[in-house]
Design an enzyme around this catalytic site. Structure first.
Site, PDB file in Angstrom:
ATOM      1  N   SER A 102     -35.205 -74.447  79.398  1.00  0.00           N
ATOM      2  CA  SER A 102     -34.290 -73.543  80.093  1.00  0.00           C
ATOM      3  C   SER A 102     -33.527 -74.303  81.157  1.00  0.00           C
ATOM      4  O   SER A 102     -34.011 -75.306  81.698  1.00  0.00           O
ATOM      5  CB  SER A 102     -35.062 -72.394  80.743  1.00  0.00           C
ATOM      6  OG  SER A 102     -34.245 -71.650  81.633  1.00  0.00           O
ATOM      7  N   TYR A 123     -41.953 -68.914  85.843  1.00  0.00           N
ATOM      8  CA  TYR A 123     -41.232 -69.159  84.590  1.00  0.00           C
ATOM      9  C   TYR A 123     -40.569 -70.527  84.622  1.00  0.00           C
ATOM     10  O   TYR A 123     -40.686 -71.315  83.666  1.00  0.00           O
ATOM     11  CB  TYR A 123     -40.192 -68.066  84.386  1.00  0.00           C
ATOM     12  CG  TYR A 123     -39.259 -68.268  83.213  1.00  0.00           C
ATOM     13  CD1 TYR A 123     -39.647 -67.933  81.929  1.00  0.00           C
ATOM     14  CD2 TYR A 123     -37.977 -68.798  83.396  1.00  0.00           C
ATOM     15  CE1 TYR A 123     -38.793 -68.109  80.842  1.00  0.00           C
ATOM     16  CE2 TYR A 123     -37.118 -68.974  82.329  1.00  0.00           C
ATOM     17  CZ  TYR A 123     -37.525 -68.632  81.064  1.00  0.00           C
ATOM     18  OH  TYR A 123     -36.678 -68.816  79.992  1.00  0.00           O
TER      19      TYR A 123
END
Length: 291
Positions: free
Chosen positions: A183, A196
Site C-alpha cells: 500500500s 494497517y
C-alpha cells in the site's frame, strides 16, 4: 479535454458506507470497474494456475479477470462474500478460464495449508500466488488501537502471507511468481491507519527479503502498492463523508479503479518481468513518488 471512463465513474460516486468487513462489491454504487474492455490478453499466462486471496472483489477480482484474459486458470480465496465470489467466477469463465472459489479464514495457518492442498488437488499445480487479502480499522487516537484489533490486522494482512507462502513454495518452480499487495501507506504513512500501515510496511520488507531468499530457486517475489482504489474496503472502513472525498487529494484528484491495477500484476506474473524481483510497482495517481 474529455474525461476518461475512470474520471467519469469517480464523479458519479456518492457518499456511502457499509459498516462491515469484509465489504460487499454488490452493494457499491456504482460498482468498481474490474474489467477494462480495452485490455486484450496475449496468452502471457497460458497454462498457468494462480491463487488470489481476496479474489472475490476489488483488486483481487480485477486481477483474476486479467489473468483469465491472459490464459490462466484461477482459484480465489475469500472469507464469506459468497455472491461477490460467484460473480468473479462468472467473469473469469466468460474469458475461457477455469475458476474455483474457496471460502476460508486465511488468518489461521491450518486454513492456509488446506487452501494450497485444495488448489493443487483441483488444478494439479500452482504457478502464481497473489497475497492480496487485507483489513483496516481506522483509529484517530493511537491509544484506541486494542490488542484484539492489532492482532486481527496483523493476522489477516501479514501472518497469512507467511502461512500461505510457506505452504505454496514446495509447489512452485523456476519461473513462478509470488505477488504481494502492499500500500502507499507503507511509504508515506497514515495517521489514522497506523496498525494497517505497519502491516503494509512489513509486507514491503517481507517481499524484499523473500525475493533474496528465493533468488537461487528462480521464484520471483514482488509487490504492488496501490493508492486510493475504489474497492469494498473503502465503504466498509470509512464513514460516508470520507468515502465521498476518497482519492480527491491525489495529484490526479480522483480515486483509482481496480482495473487500473490489474496490468501491474499481469506484468509481475508473466515472463515480461523475468529480470524483476524484490521490487514494488506503485499505482497511486501520483500520491507518492518513490526515490
Amino acid at each position: 479535454m474529455a474525461k476518461d471512463k475512470y474520471e467519469k465513474i469517480d464523479e458519479a460516486i456518492d457518499p456511502q458506507e457499509q459498516g462491515r468487513q469484509p465489504g460487499l462489491e454488490e452493494k457499491m454504487d456504482p460498482e468498481p470497474i474490474y474489467d477494462d474492455k480495452d485490455y486484450k490478453g496475449a496468452d502471457k499466462l497460458k497454462g498457468k494456475t494462480a491463487l488470489i486471496t481476496g479474489g472475490d472483489s476489488g483488486i483481487g477480482r480485477a486481477v483474476a479477470v486479467a489473468f483469465a484474459k491472459e490464459g490462466a486458470n484461477v482459484a480465489i480465496a475469500y472469507l464469506d462474500e459468497h455472491d461477490d465470489a460467484e460473480e468473479t467466477v462468472k467473469a473469469v469463465e466468460s474469458y475461457g478460464g477455469k475458476c474455483i472459489k474457496l471460502a476460508t479464514d486465511i488468518s489461521q495457518v491450518e486454513n492456509c495449508n488446506q487452501l494450497i492442498v485444495d488448489v493443487i488437488g483441483e488444478f494439479g499445480e500452482l504457478n502464481i500466488l497473489v497475497n492480496n487479502a487485507g483489513k483496516q480499522f481506522p483509529q484517530d487516537d493511537f491509544l484506541n488501537i486494542s490488542q484484539d484489533q492489532l492482532r486481527e490486522t496483523f493476522e489477516t494482512n501479514i501472518f497469512s502471507m507467511f502461512y500461505l507462502t510457506q505452504a505454496a513454495i514446495p509447489h512452485l518452480q523456476k519461473g513462478d511468481s509470488i505477488i504481494n499487495t502492499s500500500s502507499v501507506t507503507a511509504y508515506r504513512g497514515s495517521p489514522s491507519l497506523i496498525d494497517y500501515s505497519a502491516t503494509k510496511g512489513a509486507i514491503t520488507a517481507f517481499t524484499r527479503s523473500l525475493a533474496s531468499n528465493l533468488i537461487d530457486s528462480g521464484i520471483r517475489v514482488n509487490s504492488v502498492a496501490p493508492g486510493p482504489i475504489w474497492t469494498p474496503l473503502i465503504p466498509a472502513t470509512f464513514d460516508a463523508e470520507k468515502v465521498g472525498e476518497h482519492g480527491g487529494d491525489t495529484p490526479m484528484e480522483r480515486r483509482g479503479q481496480p482495473a487500473e491495477l490489474a496490468p501491474a500484476y499481469v506484468y509481475l506474473a508473466a515472463k515480461d518481468s523475468s529480470y524483476v524481483t524484490g521490487e514494488t510497482i506503485h499505482v497511486n495517481g501520483g500520491d507518492f513518488i518513490s526515490s
